[in-house]
Every structure is written in C-alpha cells, then in structure tokens.
Design a protein around this motif. Sequence first.
Motif, PDB file in Angstrom:
ATOM      1  N   ARG A 360     -26.651  20.159 -53.106  1.00 26.24           N
ATOM      2  CA  ARG A 360     -26.511  18.703 -53.055  1.00 26.24           C
ATOM      3  C   ARG A 360     -25.524  18.216 -54.105  1.00 26.24           C
ATOM      4  N   SER A 361     -24.892  19.151 -54.826  1.00 29.69           N
ATOM      5  CA  SER A 361     -24.091  18.789 -55.991  1.00 29.69           C
ATOM      6  C   SER A 361     -22.592  18.863 -55.754  1.00 29.69           C
ATOM      7  N   TRP A 362     -22.151  19.268 -54.549  1.00 31.48           N
ATOM      8  CA  TRP A 362     -20.730  19.405 -54.293  1.00 31.48           C
ATOM      9  C   TRP A 362     -20.074  18.031 -54.122  1.00 31.48           C
ATOM     10  N   GLY A 363     -18.760  18.001 -54.290  1.00 31.33           N
ATOM     11  CA  GLY A 363     -18.074  16.725 -54.452  1.00 31.33           C
ATOM     12  C   GLY A 363     -17.884  15.894 -53.211  1.00 31.33           C
ATOM     13  N   PHE A 364     -17.813  16.509 -52.025  1.00 26.79           N
ATOM     14  CA  PHE A 364     -17.522  15.725 -50.827  1.00 26.79           C
ATOM     15  C   PHE A 364     -18.765  14.961 -50.371  1.00 26.79           C
ATOM     16  N   GLU A 365     -18.611  13.631 -50.259  1.00 29.71           N
ATOM     17  CA  GLU A 365     -19.698  12.747 -49.816  1.00 29.71           C
ATOM     18  C   GLU A 365     -20.972  12.949 -50.649  1.00 29.71           C
ATOM     19  N   TRP A 366     -20.775  13.208 -51.950  1.00 30.82           N
ATOM     20  CA  TRP A 366     -21.950  13.320 -52.826  1.00 30.82           C
ATOM     21  C   TRP A 366     -22.699  11.995 -52.833  1.00 30.82           C
ATOM     22  N   GLY A 382     -28.259  15.656 -59.350  1.00 35.03           N
ATOM     23  CA  GLY A 382     -27.570  15.399 -60.602  1.00 35.03           C
ATOM     24  C   GLY A 382     -27.168  13.946 -60.716  1.00 35.03           C
ATOM     25  N   ASP A 383     -26.534  13.617 -61.828  1.00 33.30           N
ATOM     26  CA  ASP A 383     -26.104  12.241 -62.073  1.00 33.30           C
ATOM     27  C   ASP A 383     -24.711  11.948 -61.548  1.00 33.30           C
ATOM     28  N   GLN A 384     -23.975  12.991 -61.179  1.00 32.23           N
ATOM     29  CA  GLN A 384     -22.620  12.817 -60.685  1.00 32.23           C
ATOM     30  C   GLN A 384     -22.209  14.060 -59.903  1.00 32.23           C
ATOM     31  N   PRO A 385     -21.147  13.976 -59.101  1.00 30.35           N
ATOM     32  CA  PRO A 385     -20.701  15.151 -58.344  1.00 30.35           C
ATOM     33  C   PRO A 385     -20.369  16.322 -59.260  1.00 30.35           C
ATOM     34  N   PHE A 386     -20.706  17.499 -58.806  1.00 29.61           N
ATOM     35  CA  PHE A 386     -20.427  18.749 -59.505  1.00 29.61           C
ATOM     36  C   PHE A 386     -21.101  18.832 -60.869  1.00 29.61           C
ATOM     37  N   GLU A 387     -22.184  18.107 -61.062  1.00 27.45           N
ATOM     38  CA  GLU A 387     -22.892  18.269 -62.327  1.00 27.45           C
ATOM     39  C   GLU A 387     -23.552  19.640 -62.417  1.00 27.45           C
ATOM     40  N   ALA A 388     -23.930  20.208 -61.276  1.00 25.35           N
ATOM     41  CA  ALA A 388     -24.451  21.571 -61.267  1.00 25.35           C
ATOM     42  C   ALA A 388     -23.318  22.518 -61.646  1.00 25.35           C
ATOM     43  N   ILE A 389     -23.503  23.245 -62.734  1.00 27.07           N
ATOM     44  CA  ILE A 389     -22.435  24.075 -63.293  1.00 27.07           C
ATOM     45  C   ILE A 389     -21.969  25.123 -62.297  1.00 27.07           C
ATOM     46  N   GLU A 390     -22.894  25.745 -61.588  1.00 29.15           N
ATOM     47  CA  GLU A 390     -22.522  26.818 -60.670  1.00 29.15           C
ATOM     48  C   GLU A 390     -21.639  26.292 -59.539  1.00 29.15           C
ATOM     49  N   ALA A 391     -21.990  25.136 -58.972  1.00 26.67           N
ATOM     50  CA  ALA A 391     -21.174  24.560 -57.896  1.00 26.67           C
ATOM     51  C   ALA A 391     -19.784  24.203 -58.408  1.00 26.67           C
ATOM     52  N   TYR A 424     -23.019  23.701 -38.139  1.00 28.38           N
ATOM     53  CA  TYR A 424     -21.618  23.449 -38.455  1.00 28.38           C
ATOM     54  C   TYR A 424     -21.483  22.027 -38.998  1.00 28.38           C
ATOM     55  N   PRO A 425     -20.335  21.676 -39.609  1.00 31.44           N
ATOM     56  CA  PRO A 425     -20.166  20.343 -40.217  1.00 31.44           C
ATOM     57  C   PRO A 425     -20.251  19.247 -39.128  1.00 31.44           C
ATOM     58  N   TYR A 426     -20.666  18.050 -39.560  1.00 27.70           N
ATOM     59  CA  TYR A 426     -20.964  17.679 -40.955  1.00 27.70           C
ATOM     60  C   TYR A 426     -22.462  17.551 -41.161  1.00 27.70           C
ATOM     61  N   GLY A 427     -22.882  17.698 -42.433  1.00 24.29           N
ATOM     62  CA  GLY A 427     -24.282  17.533 -42.754  1.00 24.29           C
ATOM     63  C   GLY A 427     -24.626  16.154 -43.261  1.00 24.29           C
ATOM     64  N   HIS A 428     -23.656  15.481 -43.861  1.00 24.04           N
ATOM     65  CA  HIS A 428     -23.961  14.200 -44.499  1.00 24.04           C
ATOM     66  C   HIS A 428     -24.139  13.075 -43.491  1.00 24.04           C
ATOM     67  N   SER A 429     -23.529  13.207 -42.289  1.00 25.54           N
ATOM     68  CA  SER A 429     -23.616  12.145 -41.300  1.00 25.54           C
ATOM     69  C   SER A 429     -23.271  12.674 -39.921  1.00 25.54           C
ATOM     70  N   CYS A 430     -24.046  12.282 -38.932  1.00 29.02           N
ATOM     71  CA  CYS A 430     -23.725  12.642 -37.555  1.00 29.02           C
ATOM     72  C   CYS A 430     -22.633  11.760 -36.980  1.00 29.02           C
ATOM     73  N   LEU A 482     -35.356  13.877 -43.339  1.00 34.43           N
ATOM     74  CA  LEU A 482     -36.380  14.109 -44.338  1.00 34.43           C
ATOM     75  C   LEU A 482     -35.777  14.329 -45.707  1.00 34.43           C
ATOM     76  N   GLU A 483     -34.542  14.758 -45.766  1.00 34.56           N
ATOM     77  CA  GLU A 483     -33.858  14.930 -47.039  1.00 34.56           C
ATOM     78  C   GLU A 483     -32.365  14.733 -46.815  1.00 34.56           C
ATOM     79  N   SER A 484     -31.683  14.231 -47.829  1.00 29.91           N
ATOM     80  CA  SER A 484     -30.250  14.030 -47.734  1.00 29.91           C
ATOM     81  C   SER A 484     -29.536  15.369 -47.836  1.00 29.91           C
ATOM     82  N   THR A 485     -28.510  15.572 -46.991  1.00 30.67           N
ATOM     83  CA  THR A 485     -27.704  16.781 -47.090  1.00 30.67           C
ATOM     84  C   THR A 485     -26.291  16.452 -47.532  1.00 30.67           C
ATOM     85  N   ALA A 486     -26.091  15.271 -48.059  1.00 31.85           N
ATOM     86  CA  ALA A 486     -24.789  14.936 -48.621  1.00 31.85           C
ATOM     87  C   ALA A 486     -24.532  15.801 -49.842  1.00 31.85           C
TER      88      ALA A 486
END
Length: 602
Positions: A360-366, A382-391, A424-430, A482-486
């Motif tokens: 959920r931490s990647w930058g596109f449509e976070w 996280g509080d902002q995009p890419f806050e997860a260090i691994e992502a 397949y994409p997209y997950g954030h919005s149909c 049930l959960e956001s996939t953005a």
Amino acid sequence: MRVSMQLSLLLSLASSASLVSAIPQHDHQAYKFRPASHSVTADTDSAVDIQQSIHRTPSTWTRLRDSIVESVWGPPQRGRGCEIGTKNQAASRAPATLQARYGEDVVLRFTIKTQDQMKALIDASNVLFLDVWGTHDEWVDIRLSRDVIPSLLGLLPASLQTSHVPLIRDLAQTIYESYPNTSPSSSPSHPSAGTRRFTPSASTSKVSSQSARNVFFQDYQPLSVLLPWMRLLVSMFSSHATLISVGTTAEGRDIPALRIGVRPKNNSQVPPRRKTIVIAGGAHAREWISVSTVSYVAYSFITGYGKTRSITKLLEQFDYVFIPTMNPDGYAYTFSTDRLWRKNRQETSLSFCPGIDLDRSWGFEWNGNSTLSNPCSESYAGDQPFEAIEASHIASWARKEVADNNAHFVAFLDLHSYSQQILYPYGHSCGHLPANLENLEELGAGLAKAIRRSSRETYDVKAACRGIVAASGAKSDESSTLESTAGSALDYFYHDLDVRYSYQIKLRDRGSYGFLLPKEHIVPTGKEIFRATLTMGKFLMSPHILGEDGSEQHNWGNLDLEDDDDEDENDPVAPSTHETLLESQFALSSESDEQNEEIDYE
C-alpha cells in the motif's frame, strides 16, 4: 453371568434420560454462538460451532461408567492412534506461548451476496479492527477472537448473521503445525530467538524418492536457511546466475535477489536493451507460500538451463530477477515471534504498532488517508508515498536499472496468497482501464490455462479492483471494497515503470488453510506457477508482442504456448549431477546462523 450383570447395569444406567443428559460426552465441549434471530438455511451453517477445551475432574458417574466399560471390554489400547488425549497427542499440542497468543482466535468465512452486506461488513470490520484474511467475489474471510463474534454479529444485518461458516477452529494448533520441522536437538516449544533452530527438511527420515530430490522444498524455510541456499545456488551455476541486492530493509537487512540470464558476449558493440522480467514474493510476511514459490521457479530456471529448450531459449532472450521476499524483516519475524505478521517492521508514530503495509506504500495513486490515523491497521500505508523503506528501495533499484543498466522491464509477477486469482491492473479503481486491457486478459487466461493443465487447479482472471469487491451486479464505480488497494506494486510497475504485462497472482488455496497452507502444497504450487512462467515467456518472445518499436499488437492464434519439451512436463527440477551436489552441500551448510551469514552480492 458376571459380564451379563455388568452389561445390564450399564444399560440400566444409560436408559435414565435425566442422568444421561448430564453426562459429558467428550473432553472437548462445544459451545455455539447463535444470533438472536437464528434461522437455518440450506446454504449456510446454522451457527458457528467452535471447539473449546474444558479440562475438568471426572465426575462420579464418569468414573463409574469407565470402570464398568473397562471391566467388560478391557482398558483402551494405547499407541494405536485412535484414542483421545494420549501422551503422543499432548506432546504435539501447540505450546503455551502459541495458545496465549492465538488460542482464542478463529477464522470465519462470510458469504456476500449484496452490496449492502458488503458495506455492513466493512463498517463492522473497521469498528472492531478485525484482521481480514482474504476476499473474493462471493466471500470474505476474517480472523477474530471467539469473544468478539457476538459483537461482530450484533453489528451485522440478519442476513449476514447466518451466512458464515468457521474455516479454522483451532488457530493456535494450525499455526504450530505450519512451522518447519526442527532438528532433533531443537526445543519442541514455539520458536523464539535463541530457543529454536530451523533446519531444512533433509533431516526428515521418511521421504519419497521424488521428495528426496528437492529437500529444500519439502518445508517452509526461514531466512537463515534461504540466504545460504541462494548463495550456494549461484556458486554452483555461476555461468548464468548471480546474487544481487535490490535494497535494504528497515532493520538493515539486504533484500536479496537472483538475477538469471545469458547475455551475448559481443563486446564490439553496445548491447541492446535487455528485456527483464521480475518475479517477486513475500511482500506480506505471513504469505510463506509466495516465498517458496518464487524460490522454486528460480531453482527450476537455474537448473533447467542447457537441459530443456524452453528454459534455455528464455534465458537467452530475457533476464529474470527473482526476489523471494521483498520483506525480509517481516518474514524473519513470522518465524521468531508472530506467524501471522503482515507488514514490515518499520517504526511508526505508535511505538506499540510498528509496520507499514508494503503493498500500500508505492507511489502511484497512493491513498493512505483511510489508515493515516491508525498505524495499528493491517493495511497501514504510512504517512506518505514510499514511506515503507523496502518499497522505496526496490523502486529506486528498478529506476536505476532502466537508467544505468539499459534494462527494459517487460513483465512483473507479484506473488501473494491466497484465493487463486490472477489479477491485472488497475487495483486502485475499476474506472481506470489499462491501455492494453485485451492483451492482459488474454495472457492472464493463458496463465490460468497453463496452471489448469499442470495441476487441474482453477485460477480466476480479473482486474485487481474486482478481486476485492462483492460481485453482486453493482456497478464498478459504486462497488465497496473491504480494503483499499491504492499504492500497490502492481499499479506502480504497470503505470510508472511502464511494465506492460504486470500481474498479481494470489496462490493456493481458496481458504481451507488460508495463510497456513501445509508444506505438502509447496511443490505442487511451485510447479503450476513454473508452468505459467514458461507460458508467459513464450508469449513475450513473439515479435507480435514485444517488437523493437514497442508494439503490443499480437496474433494469439499463431503462438504455440504449449511446451514441447517432454522433460519439462515430468519434473522441472529433476536433479543433475550438479544439483545432487548442490543438495548435499546445502544439507551440510544449512546450520549457519542468519546473523553470522555474509552474502556476497554482485
């Protein structure tokens, strides 16, 4: 005569209805949660039947009954595997530490038929901070404590109060059985730092000849075994495999990956852009099968080069980068402390709620606004995009590969569990459709067909946004999730890195075991994804798909997606002399400790 009198006494006692009604029938008394307005339907369970252990001193009646039965038929035979409560069973019971953490938890499946039901379940889950395990078009699996069940049912409409069944009744025991085999000297208690050492299942005494070929894949392997195995693998096949690091974790570990490919040895000219396929797993720490499956496919490609035409052709055309776990910190934590940990181990604003959801931490449509105030959420972005260090590090590595190493990412597979879906994409919005939707759907169908031909398992193919909604006929833009996939890796690789064939594959099973898939499924799951990976490679080799001009038009009918190598059909990891040596060296070297293991990267 004596036997006849005893039988008569026993039957006489049993005929007393008032007395028999007070007899405890077995040691594990069941209790049921029933909604106030309970109704039985043919499609749902009448109630949630949860087993609760109740230990009590035998009553006078019980002692009398047992005495009569034993005097007539003799004492029960021990060690036959048919009795309840034997010493052998007691020794295999989950230890107190697991019972304390998970002993009161169960997993329930709710059948979803309408949009209103989905919304009600969303609201109730948010109120009670429930752990949603899996979602599908028609069901949702939720882990919760027994004593929370009445509260949940009280928040749901009457139609949902009876549309659920228990999937896992004894979560602590199921978790205990999911851990790898231990060495003979290991403590049988729950693993904790310094008390339990995991070794590969080569120590198992009874394995079939087929299993003996691939001892690494007969159990789930911890990070302390996975890393030496990766280094040993590349040392044996250095001509086409290298060990690289694609980033660093929040706790300072490297994120290891296997780069596999055979590059042309023509130094007289600048090499062309190298088409690269990334296959990753373990973004969510508790999804062990994804780590094992990435490892299995990588092993099959490495050991298959030069032996089978299909693999040899693919490694001459593409570089494959296999990342077994994008979340090493979380993966290690599931072995040492909490088997069901999902996020990474990064500190947050709440010291008692560490961890960010990597997917959920990647930058596109976070869009972390829904969890911004709740770091305890399993989907905290996280509080902002890419806050997860691994992502952040993996994204930086990918961009650097494109800019500095002339890489051209053409496909991305992100393996998760569970529910058997190819998304397949997209997950954030149909409402946001990918430009090459038809191609994505056709290749997805090809992957599902390859899996079905390999193992007869069915994988659904759909857009990622539809993989988490209730398919009740509601319009896509009105569907509740049930959960956001953005902010997913799937959407980021497809959109920001322009990886035109990006998929998220949710592996086995469809909920019988959830994240606690038994080890017997490791090899079958690996084989079916291996077949799907071959199908993807053959699809991408067609000039109609990836021409020099980047065109994605294709003629599916002209593509031969079936493998013509008989040896591939039999056993993709049948051992050669080098592989037998690899397995023997792995068995000897796997005792090394993670903290003392130094990995040499490219």
